[in-house]
Design an enzyme around this catalytic site. Structure first.
Site, PDB file in Angstrom:
ATOM      1  N   ARG A 147     -81.875  51.174 -19.762  1.00  6.27           N
ATOM      2  CA  ARG A 147     -82.445  50.638 -21.159  1.00  6.27           C
ATOM      3  C   ARG A 147     -83.799  50.869 -21.199  1.00  6.27           C
ATOM      4  O   ARG A 147     -84.678  50.663 -20.195  1.00  6.27           O
ATOM      5  CB  ARG A 147     -82.051  49.270 -21.232  1.00  6.27           C
ATOM      6  CG  ARG A 147     -82.366  48.480 -22.357  1.00  6.27           C
ATOM      7  CD  ARG A 147     -82.232  46.928 -22.206  1.00  6.27           C
ATOM      8  NE  ARG A 147     -83.571  46.264 -21.778  1.00  6.27           N
ATOM      9  CZ  ARG A 147     -83.789  45.072 -21.874  1.00  6.27           C
ATOM     10  NH1 ARG A 147     -82.690  44.077 -22.366  1.00  6.27           N
ATOM     11  NH2 ARG A 147     -84.946  44.473 -21.601  1.00  6.27           N
ATOM     12  N   TYR A 159     -91.543  41.088 -25.387  1.00  4.75           N
ATOM     13  CA  TYR A 159     -90.610  40.686 -24.247  1.00  4.75           C
ATOM     14  C   TYR A 159     -89.593  41.700 -23.674  1.00  4.75           C
ATOM     15  O   TYR A 159     -89.332  42.689 -24.534  1.00  4.75           O
ATOM     16  CB  TYR A 159     -89.782  39.671 -25.056  1.00  4.75           C
ATOM     17  CG  TYR A 159     -88.376  38.983 -24.322  1.00  4.75           C
ATOM     18  CD1 TYR A 159     -88.781  37.842 -23.431  1.00  4.75           C
ATOM     19  CD2 TYR A 159     -87.140  39.518 -24.549  1.00  4.75           C
ATOM     20  CE1 TYR A 159     -87.811  37.460 -22.787  1.00  4.75           C
ATOM     21  CE2 TYR A 159     -85.992  38.879 -23.626  1.00  4.75           C
ATOM     22  CZ  TYR A 159     -86.442  37.941 -22.866  1.00  4.75           C
ATOM     23  OH  TYR A 159     -85.433  37.187 -22.247  1.00  4.75           O
ATOM     24  N   ASP A 217     -82.421  47.393 -26.669  1.00  5.52           N
ATOM     25  CA  ASP A 217     -82.148  46.080 -27.010  1.00  5.52           C
ATOM     26  C   ASP A 217     -83.296  45.620 -28.278  1.00  5.52           C
ATOM     27  O   ASP A 217     -84.404  45.853 -27.929  1.00  5.52           O
ATOM     28  CB  ASP A 217     -82.352  45.208 -25.917  1.00  5.52           C
ATOM     29  CG  ASP A 217     -81.918  43.714 -26.038  1.00  5.52           C
ATOM     30  OD1 ASP A 217     -81.764  43.290 -27.304  1.00  5.52           O
ATOM     31  OD2 ASP A 217     -81.834  42.889 -25.183  1.00  5.52           O
ATOM     32  N   HIS A 219     -83.304  42.712 -29.615  1.00  3.20           N
ATOM     33  CA  HIS A 219     -83.189  41.182 -29.575  1.00  3.20           C
ATOM     34  C   HIS A 219     -83.428  40.496 -30.563  1.00  3.20           C
ATOM     35  O   HIS A 219     -84.223  39.563 -30.730  1.00  3.20           O
ATOM     36  CB  HIS A 219     -84.493  40.873 -28.479  1.00  3.20           C
ATOM     37  CG  HIS A 219     -84.325  40.248 -27.306  1.00  3.20           C
ATOM     38  ND1 HIS A 219     -84.429  38.912 -27.192  1.00  3.20           N
ATOM     39  CD2 HIS A 219     -84.166  40.811 -25.946  1.00  3.20           C
ATOM     40  CE1 HIS A 219     -83.884  38.510 -26.095  1.00  3.20           C
ATOM     41  NE2 HIS A 219     -83.820  39.724 -25.253  1.00  3.20           N
ATOM     42  N   GLU A 243     -78.524  47.379 -28.977  1.00  2.13           N
ATOM     43  CA  GLU A 243     -78.148  46.136 -28.799  1.00  2.13           C
ATOM     44  C   GLU A 243     -78.788  44.916 -29.718  1.00  2.13           C
ATOM     45  O   GLU A 243     -79.945  45.170 -29.959  1.00  2.13           O
ATOM     46  CB  GLU A 243     -78.466  45.683 -27.356  1.00  2.13           C
ATOM     47  CG  GLU A 243     -78.271  44.319 -26.880  1.00  2.13           C
ATOM     48  CD  GLU A 243     -78.730  44.075 -25.268  1.00  2.13           C
ATOM     49  OE1 GLU A 243     -78.929  44.983 -24.770  1.00  2.13           O
ATOM     50  OE2 GLU A 243     -78.851  42.950 -24.980  1.00  2.13           O
ATOM     51  N   GLU A 269     -75.035  38.595 -26.197  1.00  2.00           N
ATOM     52  CA  GLU A 269     -75.182  37.661 -24.989  1.00  2.00           C
ATOM     53  C   GLU A 269     -75.341  36.285 -25.421  1.00  2.00           C
ATOM     54  O   GLU A 269     -75.320  35.590 -24.359  1.00  2.00           O
ATOM     55  CB  GLU A 269     -76.480  38.597 -24.490  1.00  2.00           C
ATOM     56  CG  GLU A 269     -77.746  38.240 -25.351  1.00  2.00           C
ATOM     57  CD  GLU A 269     -79.011  39.020 -24.706  1.00  2.00           C
ATOM     58  OE1 GLU A 269     -78.953  40.324 -24.352  1.00  2.00           O
ATOM     59  OE2 GLU A 269     -80.092  38.511 -24.607  1.00  2.00           O
ATOM     60  N   ARG A 290     -71.190  42.006 -25.622  1.00  2.00           N
ATOM     61  CA  ARG A 290     -72.295  41.742 -24.575  1.00  2.00           C
ATOM     62  C   ARG A 290     -72.171  40.561 -23.679  1.00  2.00           C
ATOM     63  O   ARG A 290     -73.076  40.256 -23.100  1.00  2.00           O
ATOM     64  CB  ARG A 290     -73.654  41.776 -25.423  1.00  2.00           C
ATOM     65  CG  ARG A 290     -73.938  43.498 -25.775  1.00  2.00           C
ATOM     66  CD  ARG A 290     -74.412  43.819 -24.413  1.00  2.00           C
ATOM     67  NE  ARG A 290     -75.680  43.582 -23.934  1.00  2.00           N
ATOM     68  CZ  ARG A 290     -75.787  43.307 -22.607  1.00  2.00           C
ATOM     69  NH1 ARG A 290     -74.902  43.571 -21.820  1.00  2.00           N
ATOM     70  NH2 ARG A 290     -77.320  42.980 -22.281  1.00  2.00           N
ATOM     71  N   GLU A 346     -74.430  45.950 -17.369  1.00  2.00           N
ATOM     72  CA  GLU A 346     -75.881  45.786 -17.009  1.00  2.00           C
ATOM     73  C   GLU A 346     -76.298  45.303 -15.516  1.00  2.00           C
ATOM     74  O   GLU A 346     -75.527  44.249 -15.233  1.00  2.00           O
ATOM     75  CB  GLU A 346     -76.384  44.489 -17.968  1.00  2.00           C
ATOM     76  CG  GLU A 346     -77.730  44.300 -18.108  1.00  2.00           C
ATOM     77  CD  GLU A 346     -78.430  43.254 -19.145  1.00  2.00           C
ATOM     78  OE1 GLU A 346     -77.412  42.478 -19.289  1.00  2.00           O
ATOM     79  OE2 GLU A 346     -79.658  43.583 -19.551  1.00  2.00           O
ATOM     80  N   TRP A 409     -85.653  36.187 -31.933  1.00  2.00           N
ATOM     81  CA  TRP A 409     -85.872  36.972 -31.075  1.00  2.00           C
ATOM     82  C   TRP A 409     -84.557  36.884 -29.962  1.00  2.00           C
ATOM     83  O   TRP A 409     -83.882  35.915 -30.129  1.00  2.00           O
ATOM     84  CB  TRP A 409     -87.175  36.438 -30.186  1.00  2.00           C
ATOM     85  CG  TRP A 409     -87.113  35.306 -29.022  1.00  2.00           C
ATOM     86  CD1 TRP A 409     -86.788  34.113 -29.545  1.00  2.00           C
ATOM     87  CD2 TRP A 409     -86.722  35.362 -27.711  1.00  2.00           C
ATOM     88  NE1 TRP A 409     -86.726  33.225 -28.442  1.00  2.00           N
ATOM     89  CE2 TRP A 409     -86.757  34.085 -27.364  1.00  2.00           C
ATOM     90  CE3 TRP A 409     -86.548  36.166 -26.589  1.00  2.00           C
ATOM     91  CZ2 TRP A 409     -86.505  33.717 -26.014  1.00  2.00           C
ATOM     92  CZ3 TRP A 409     -86.674  36.112 -25.427  1.00  2.00           C
ATOM     93  CH2 TRP A 409     -86.361  34.681 -24.938  1.00  2.00           C
TER      94      TRP A 409
HETATM   95  O1  EZ4 Z   1     -83.208  38.141 -22.992  1.00  2.00           O
HETATM   96  O2  EZ4 Z   1     -81.319  37.022 -20.047  1.00  2.00           O
HETATM   97  O3  EZ4 Z   1     -79.968  42.042 -22.549  1.00  2.00           O
HETATM   98  N1  EZ4 Z   1     -80.742  41.339 -21.662  1.00  2.00           N
HETATM   99  C1  EZ4 Z   1     -81.574  40.449 -22.416  1.00  2.00           C
HETATM  100  C2  EZ4 Z   1     -81.880  39.364 -21.384  1.00  2.00           C
HETATM  101  C3  EZ4 Z   1     -82.045  38.298 -22.099  1.00  2.00           C
HETATM  102  C4  EZ4 Z   1     -81.981  36.860 -21.041  1.00  2.00           C
HETATM  103  C5  EZ4 Z   1     -82.129  35.496 -21.708  1.00  2.00           C
HETATM  104  O4  EZ4 Z   1     -81.784  34.554 -21.038  1.00  2.00           O
HETATM  105  O5  EZ4 Z   1     -81.747  40.565 -23.569  1.00  2.00           O
HETATM  106  O6  EZ4 Z   1     -83.068  39.653 -20.800  1.00  2.00           O
HETATM  107 CO    CO Z   2     -80.133  41.679 -24.582  1.00  2.67          CO
END
Ligand code: EZ4
Ligand code: CO
Length: 409
Positions: A147, A159, A217, A219, A243, A269, A290, A346, A409
């Site tokens: 990733r 992040y 990702d 987010h 993602e 997630e 996910r 992952e 986010w």
């Molecule tokens: O932000 O697990 O794909 N993985 C992620 C992670 C999530 C954290 C949140 O608790 O996006 O890093």
């Molecule tokens: Co994620």
């Protein structure tokens, strides 16, 4: 085989984990993960105050009945706290049943459908040179799928991007949530991000060639039209998936994204039940599920979602960040090995302190994970090691636009 002891264990070896430990009258001990990042004590209380009395003297073999009892019986269905608590119970019961059978858990889920579960790791860098170093460090560890996250010019900390360039040691600086009293606030600007990301993937493809499997990702930060634009602009770089491109609550948002791009899509997630996927799966709006075992009612909950997804050629991409404990990771690996519609797993790797508390038998070799052949899940909990790491209050960061508006986010 009745449950005679219920223990809710909270410890912070590198980060907080909530672990449920069930003991049966014939001495078997099962572990389940109920960790909900940044809201850990809510699940611990749900388990200790509301679930533990219901488990004492129940038959540990009745996994499905216990699942339905906790899900339907509570009246208040779904939600991350409830489903993490149910997951902890469910996984602990599967661990016990497999130990009683003398088999690794995947055997009870149908046996092995593959020799190993292909894993992806998290490379990141504040800029391209740091990112390249991080990718090389992951390749040296055996990863064949990676990733990619980077800083965005003009923005501060982003992040998912490690703040320290130490090769081989890249960890997010929110691990463990930076230990500040209140959430760290980060800056975000989606147009700057959309301009930057395709240039990053172009650089990575030029440097590392066409065969390295790449993921990204988003987010949950984009609108549908922004996500459609990003998916389209990343098509030349052949991603395994994009993602969480839009916020998770609105399943219909993915229709517009899907109409505009052939970049495969993954989401889930933050989901906790099959209902979060109803439109996404039946309309084939995504390619990968996910969800974490830990946040979706355990093996019994996630298996139902994955079986539904399988009818639509949608595969698994089980969530495996470091806030899923090694117990939750092991549960994911037993599912990964057993199900037919496995996609990828992952795997961020836990730190030494976590690994000393949770002794694991799963292995990572040449890019593939395997849960091992020990009866049950194959994870044990070291109380003595855990005692050195008491709970510490910790939050995930919060994300604001440049003008101060709180953002997704
Ligand atoms: O932000 O697990 O794909 N993985 C992620 C992670 C999530 C954290 C949140 O608790 O996006 O890093
Ligand atoms: Co994620």
């Amino acid at each position: 085989m009745n449950i005679v002891r219920v223990e809710v264990l909270v410890a912070s070896p590198d980060r907080n984990f909530v672990t449920l430990r069930l003991t049966t009258d014939d001495g078997l001990v099962g572990l389940g993960d109920g960790t909900l990042n940044g809201r850990e004590l809510a699940v611990a209380s749900y388990l200790q105050d509301h679930v533990a009395p219901l488990l004492l003297n129940r038959d540990a073999h009745r996994i499905e009945d216990t699942w339905q009892y906790l899900y339907r019986g509570a009246y208040w269905r779904r939600g991350p706290v409830t489903m993490a608590a149910i997951a902890a119970v469910d996984v602990a019961l599967w661990d016990i049943k497999a130990q009683a059978a003398g088999m690794p858990l995947y055997q009870l889920l149908g046996g092995a459908s593959r020799n190993g579960a292909r894993a992806y790791g998290h490379a990141s860098g504040r800029d391209i040179p740091e990112l390249f170093d991080s990718i090389r460090a992951h390749q040296a560890q055996g990863y064949k799928a990676i990733r990619i996250q980077t800083g965005v010019p003009g923005l501060g900390t982003v992040y998912g991007v490690a703040s320290s360039p130490t090769v081989g040691q890249q960890r997010y600086d929110y691990e463990p949530a930076r230990r500040t009293a209140l959430p760290v606030e980060e800056q975000w600007d989606t147009p700057a991000y959309l301009r930057h990301v395709p240039t990053v993937f172009e650089a990575v493809r030029n440097e590392f060639g066409p065969e390295l499997t790449l993921l990204h990702d988003g987010h949950h930060r984009m609108t549908p039209i922004q996500a459609a634009k990003l998916g389209k602009s990343l098509e030349p770089y052949d991603l395994f998936w994009l993602e969480d491109c839009t916020p998770g609550e609105n399943q219909e948002a993915l229709r517009l994204v899907r109409q505009h791009t052939t970049t495969p899509l993954a989401i889930g997630e933050v989901f906790n039940s099959v209902w979060d996927y109803q439109t996404l799966i039946s309309e084939q709006l995504i390619d990968y599920v996910r969800s974490a075992v830990t946040h979706t009612g355990g093996i019994s909950g996630l298996r139902k979602i994955l079986d539904y997804a399988a009818q639509y050629q949608i595969k698994s991409g089980i969530h495996g960040p470091t806030d899923i404990s090694p117990v939750g990771m092991a549960a994911a690996l037993h599912l990964d090995i057993a199900i037919h519609n496995f996609g990828i797993q992952e795997y961020m790797r836990h730190g030494d302190a976590t690994n000393q508390v949770f002794r694991q038998s799963f292995t990572f070799t040449d890019g593939y994970l395997h849960p091992g052949e020990q009866p049950g899940l194959g994870v044990t909990y070291d109380d003595q090691a855990a005692a050195a790491h008491p709970y510490q209050s910790a939050y995930l960061p919060v994300n604001r636009l440049l003008d101060g508006t709180v953002h997704d986010w």
